[in-house]
Every structure is written in C-alpha cells, then in structure tokens.
Design a protein around this motif. Structure first.
Motif, short mmCIF file in Angstrom:
data_model
loop_
_atom_site.label_atom_id
_atom_site.label_comp_id
_atom_site.label_asym_id
_atom_site.label_seq_id
_atom_site.Cartn_x
_atom_site.Cartn_y
_atom_site.Cartn_z
N ALA A 66 0.86 -1.19 0.00
CA ALA A 66 0.00 0.00 0.00
C ALA A 66 0.89 1.23 0.00
O ALA A 66 2.05 1.18 0.39
N LYS A 67 0.35 2.32 -0.45
CA LYS A 67 1.07 3.60 -0.48
C LYS A 67 0.07 4.70 -0.22
O LYS A 67 -1.14 4.48 -0.35
N PRO A 68 0.53 5.89 0.11
CA PRO A 68 -0.42 6.98 0.34
C PRO A 68 -1.04 7.45 -0.98
O PRO A 68 -0.49 7.23 -2.06
N LEU A 69 -2.18 8.12 -0.86
CA LEU A 69 -2.84 8.70 -2.02
C LEU A 69 -1.90 9.69 -2.69
O LEU A 69 -1.29 10.52 -2.02
N ASN A 70 -1.77 9.61 -3.99
CA ASN A 70 -0.94 10.54 -4.74
C ASN A 70 -1.65 11.90 -4.75
O ASN A 70 -2.74 12.03 -5.31
N PRO A 71 -1.06 12.93 -4.14
CA PRO A 71 -1.73 14.23 -4.05
C PRO A 71 -1.98 14.89 -5.41
O PRO A 71 -2.79 15.80 -5.51
N ALA A 72 -1.33 14.42 -6.46
CA ALA A 72 -1.57 14.97 -7.79
C ALA A 72 -3.01 14.71 -8.25
O ALA A 72 -3.51 15.40 -9.13
N PHE A 73 -3.67 13.72 -7.62
CA PHE A 73 -5.03 13.37 -8.01
C PHE A 73 -6.08 13.95 -7.05
O PHE A 73 -7.26 13.76 -7.26
N GLY A 74 -5.63 14.63 -6.02
CA GLY A 74 -6.56 15.25 -5.08
C GLY A 74 -6.33 14.76 -3.66
O GLY A 74 -5.34 14.10 -3.37
N ILE A 75 -7.26 15.09 -2.80
CA ILE A 75 -7.19 14.69 -1.40
C ILE A 75 -8.48 13.95 -1.02
O ILE A 75 -9.52 14.15 -1.64
N THR A 76 -8.37 13.13 -0.02
CA THR A 76 -9.56 12.45 0.49
C THR A 76 -10.33 13.43 1.35
O THR A 76 -9.75 14.12 2.19
N ARG A 77 -11.64 13.52 1.11
CA ARG A 77 -12.49 14.44 1.87
C ARG A 77 -13.66 13.67 2.45
O ARG A 77 -14.00 12.60 1.97
N PRO A 78 -14.32 14.28 3.44
CA PRO A 78 -15.57 13.69 3.92
C PRO A 78 -16.58 13.65 2.77
O PRO A 78 -16.48 14.43 1.82
N LEU A 79 -17.53 12.76 2.88
CA LEU A 79 -18.55 12.64 1.84
C LEU A 79 -19.30 13.95 1.65
O LEU A 79 -19.67 14.61 2.62
N GLN A 80 -19.51 14.31 0.38
CA GLN A 80 -20.25 15.52 0.04
C GLN A 80 -21.30 15.19 -1.01
O GLN A 80 -21.17 14.20 -1.73
N VAL A 81 -22.30 16.03 -1.11
CA VAL A 81 -23.30 15.93 -2.17
C VAL A 81 -23.51 17.32 -2.77
O VAL A 81 -23.28 18.33 -2.12
N ALA A 82 -23.95 17.33 -4.01
CA ALA A 82 -24.23 18.59 -4.68
C ALA A 82 -25.59 19.13 -4.21
O ALA A 82 -26.51 18.36 -3.94
N VAL A 83 -25.66 20.43 -4.12
CA VAL A 83 -26.91 21.12 -3.79
C VAL A 83 -27.06 22.27 -4.77
O VAL A 83 -26.11 22.99 -5.04
N ILE A 84 -28.26 22.40 -5.33
CA ILE A 84 -28.53 23.48 -6.28
C ILE A 84 -29.33 24.57 -5.57
O ILE A 84 -30.34 24.29 -4.93
N ASP A 85 -28.84 25.80 -5.70
CA ASP A 85 -29.60 26.95 -5.22
C ASP A 85 -30.73 27.14 -6.21
O ASP A 85 -30.55 27.72 -7.30
N GLU A 86 -31.88 26.61 -5.88
CA GLU A 86 -33.00 26.55 -6.82
C GLU A 86 -33.48 27.93 -7.25
O GLU A 86 -33.95 28.10 -8.37
N ALA A 87 -33.32 28.93 -6.39
CA ALA A 87 -33.73 30.29 -6.75
C ALA A 87 -32.80 30.87 -7.82
O ALA A 87 -33.22 31.70 -8.63
N ALA A 88 -31.56 30.43 -7.85
CA ALA A 88 -30.60 30.95 -8.82
C ALA A 88 -30.55 30.11 -10.09
O ALA A 88 -30.03 30.56 -11.12
N CYS A 89 -31.08 28.90 -10.06
CA CYS A 89 -31.04 28.00 -11.21
C CYS A 89 -31.85 28.58 -12.37
O CYS A 89 -32.99 29.00 -12.19
N ILE A 90 -31.25 28.61 -13.57
CA ILE A 90 -31.93 29.16 -14.74
C ILE A 90 -32.50 28.06 -15.64
O ILE A 90 -33.06 28.34 -16.70
N GLY A 91 -32.32 26.80 -15.25
CA GLY A 91 -32.88 25.70 -16.03
C GLY A 91 -32.15 25.46 -17.35
O GLY A 91 -32.76 25.02 -18.32
N CYS A 92 -30.86 25.71 -17.37
CA CYS A 92 -30.11 25.56 -18.62
C CYS A 92 -29.86 24.10 -19.00
O CYS A 92 -29.54 23.81 -20.13
#
Length: 191
Positions: A66-92
């Motif tokens: 095993a080896k550490p995560l290669n930082p060139a590909f990013g970092i490990t983060r806590p789980l996240q989800v996308a959220v859309i500001d529905e008032a700002a969404c233009i429906g594109c």
C-alpha cells in the motif's frame, strides 16, 4: 475459491472502487481506471474518494505494498453531495449530462434539484453551471458503503446503456434520412 477470485481481475478491482465516477483518477470513470490498473497503466494510489482504505483494499487484492494517495489526483475528503440553489437555477440543463448517476432532476427552463441519496459527490456538475448555483455540502451519510457503490455502478451503467441506445437510434434516423434524400435526388435527376 471465492466468487471474487473467480471474476476477471478488472472486475475484482472495479468492485473495490467507490463508483463515484468522479474522474479524479485521470480516467473516464471507475471501470476505465480499474482496467488501467489491471493493464499496468495506472497505479493504485489515484482514487481520492477511495482514500487510504481503498488503496489498502487494492494493495491486498494485487498483493503489492500500500502507499499513500498521490496528491496529484486530489485529497480524500468527507462525503459531500451537490446542492442546487434553486432560486438561482436558470434551467439551462448543462448540469444534467455530466451527472454519472442521473441524480439531478430538471428540465429546460425549469428549476433543477439534486436527489441527495443518488449523488456520488463527483463534482462534475459544478463546472458546466453558468450561474454557479451548485455547491457541495457535507453528506448526511457518514460513510460511503458497498451498497452505495453498487447503486452508483448500476445507475451509471443504466445511464450509459440509455445514452448508447439514444445514439444508435439517432444514427439510424440519420441513415434513413440520407437514404430517403438519395432516393429523392435520384428521382429528380431521372426526370
């Protein structure tokens, strides 16, 4: 011999990946990354969502250190989800195609929303948004599980099948139109 050991190596590797389809590894999704590892074209340390635990699983499977995560590909983060500001969404609808699991609902010129339970946290929807109304927030899930990965894999595969079918149908329609035009042009030159 266990069922895992009977599967082709790329399948075994893919089964250990988180199936976020985030492309942070440098490949177009988890399956292409698994195939690249299997073919010796990629290393086991390129998956930020899998983190150290995922690297250890891959190392154990492949019988390599095993080896550490290669930082060139990013970092490990806590789980996240996308959220859309529905008032700002233009429906594109620009956020819809990149979502690997169809976790975003919306229609042209209509407000969009994210189904949090289906979001892998890949962040692929953020860049195409012209009004910057998508952000990442901490997920209610504290851990990405094998069940989450399986669901994500199935939804991603279903989306790919649907897109392939749509492309085949479009190609077939274009061929029929070309044939019809050729017949019409042939009829005009005969007159």
């Amino acid at each position: 011999m266990s069922e895992r050991n009977e599967a082709p190596l790329a399948d075994q590797i893919d089964a250990l990946l988180p199936q976020t389809q985030c492309r942070k590894c440098g490949y177009q999704g988890c399956r292409p990354y698994a195939e690249a590892i299997c073919n010796g074209e990629a290393d086991i340390d390129q998956c930020p969502p899998g983190g150290d635990h995922g690297i250890q699983l891959l190392a154990d499977l492949l019988n390599v250190p095993a080896k550490p995560l290669n930082p060139a590909f990013g970092i490990t983060r806590p789980l996240q989800v996308a959220v859309i500001d529905e008032a700002a969404c233009i429906g594109c609808t620009k956020c819809l195609p990149p979502c690997p699991t169809d976790a975003i609902l919306g229609a042209s010129k209509q407000m969009h929303t994210v189904i949090a339970a289906l979001c892998t946290g890949c962040e692929l929807c953020i860049a195409p948004c012209p009004v910057n109304c998508i952000s990442m927030v901490a997920s209610a899930n504290t851990e990405w599980t094998t069940a989450n990965a399986d669901q994500s894999r199935q939804r991603h595969q279903a989306k790919n099948r649907r897109q392939a079918k749509a492309e085949a149908e479009k190609s077939e329609r274009l061929n029929r139109q070309k044939q019809l035009l050729a017949k019409l042009n042939k009829g005009k030159t005969a007159v």
